[in-house]
Design a protein around this motif. Structure first.
Motif, PDB file in Angstrom:
ATOM      1  N   GLN A  57       0.251  -3.258   8.533  1.00 34.56           N
ATOM      2  CA  GLN A  57       0.774  -2.237   9.431  1.00 34.56           C
ATOM      3  C   GLN A  57      -0.346  -1.646  10.280  1.00 34.56           C
ATOM      4  O   GLN A  57      -0.136  -1.323  11.448  1.00 34.56           O
ATOM      5  CB  GLN A  57       1.511  -1.157   8.646  1.00 34.56           C
ATOM      6  N   LYS A  68       0.388   5.299  13.085  1.00 35.19           N
ATOM      7  CA  LYS A  68       0.973   4.830  11.834  1.00 35.19           C
ATOM      8  C   LYS A  68       2.425   5.257  11.638  1.00 35.19           C
ATOM      9  O   LYS A  68       3.255   4.421  11.252  1.00 35.19           O
ATOM     10  CB  LYS A  68       0.113   5.275  10.651  1.00 35.19           C
ATOM     11  N   THR A  72       5.441   2.594  11.155  1.00 34.46           N
ATOM     12  CA  THR A  72       6.249   2.652   9.926  1.00 34.46           C
ATOM     13  C   THR A  72       7.730   2.721  10.271  1.00 34.46           C
ATOM     14  O   THR A  72       8.544   1.991   9.693  1.00 34.46           O
ATOM     15  CB  THR A  72       5.829   3.861   9.063  1.00 34.46           C
TER      16      THR A  72
END
Length: 146
Positions: A57, A68, A72
Motif C-alpha cells: 500500500q 495512506k 486504504t
C-alpha cells in the motif's frame, strides 16, 4: 531574473489542474458509458498494479501521489468489488501486498483502450514535438520542487 512567462493570475498548477480535471472527467464519463463501475481514482490504482502486481500500500501511495488513508479507502473499495486482494507480506507480517484479481485483469484492455482514446482526443491538434516539450517542462518543474 524570474523565468515566469505567465501574466498575473496564470499559474502552472491552475493550468495543469484544469487539463488534468478535464481529462479525468472525460475518462470517467466514458467508463460510465461502457458500464464500467470504477472511478478514475480506482482505475489509477489498478493501472499501477497492472504494471507491477503485488505492490504494498505504501508503494501505491508513492506511485499515485496519494496519502495512506486515501489508498486504504481505494483498496478497501476495490476489494469489495473483487478487483484486488490483500495478501500478507512474507517479509513483513505488518504489511499487505495488493494483487489484482482475474476480474480486474479482464478490465485492463478495455480501460486502457478508453484511456488511449481519451488522451488522443485531448491531444488533438497538438504536435508530438509540443507534447515532448510539455513533458520535459513539467518534469523539470517537478524535479525542481522535489
Amino acid at each position: 531574473m524570474p523565468n515566469n512567462q505567465f501574466k498575473r493570475g496564470e499559474l502552472y498548477s491552475f493550468i495543469t489542474g484544469m487539463a488534468s480535471t478535464a481529462i479525468a472527467r472525460r475518462l470517467q464519463k466514458k467508463f460510465k458509458q461502457e458500464g464500467l463501475e470504477i472511478t478514475i481514482e480506482q482505475w489509477s490504482v489498478l493501472y499501477h498494479l497492472w504494471k507491477l502486481d503485488g505492490m504494498s500500500q505504501q508503494d501505491l501511495c508513492n506511485a499515485t501521489f496519494r496519502d495512506k488513508p486515501s489508498i486504504t479507502r481505494l483498496v478497501d473499495n476495490l476489494e469489495k468489488q473483487h478487483l484486488v486482494k490483500r495478501v500478507p507480506s512474507k517479509e513483513d507480517r505488518r504489511m499487505n501486498m495488493i494483487y489484482v484479481t482475474p476480474e480486474a485483469r479482464a478490465l485492463q484492455d478495455i480501460t486502457m483502450e478508453i484511456a488511449n482514446q481519451t488522451l488522443n482526443e485531448a491531444l488533438e491538434g497538438v504536435s508530438p514535438e509540443m507534447v515532448e516539450v510539455s513533458k520535459q517542462v513539467l518534469q523539470r518543474v517537478y524535479d525542481n520542487l522535489s
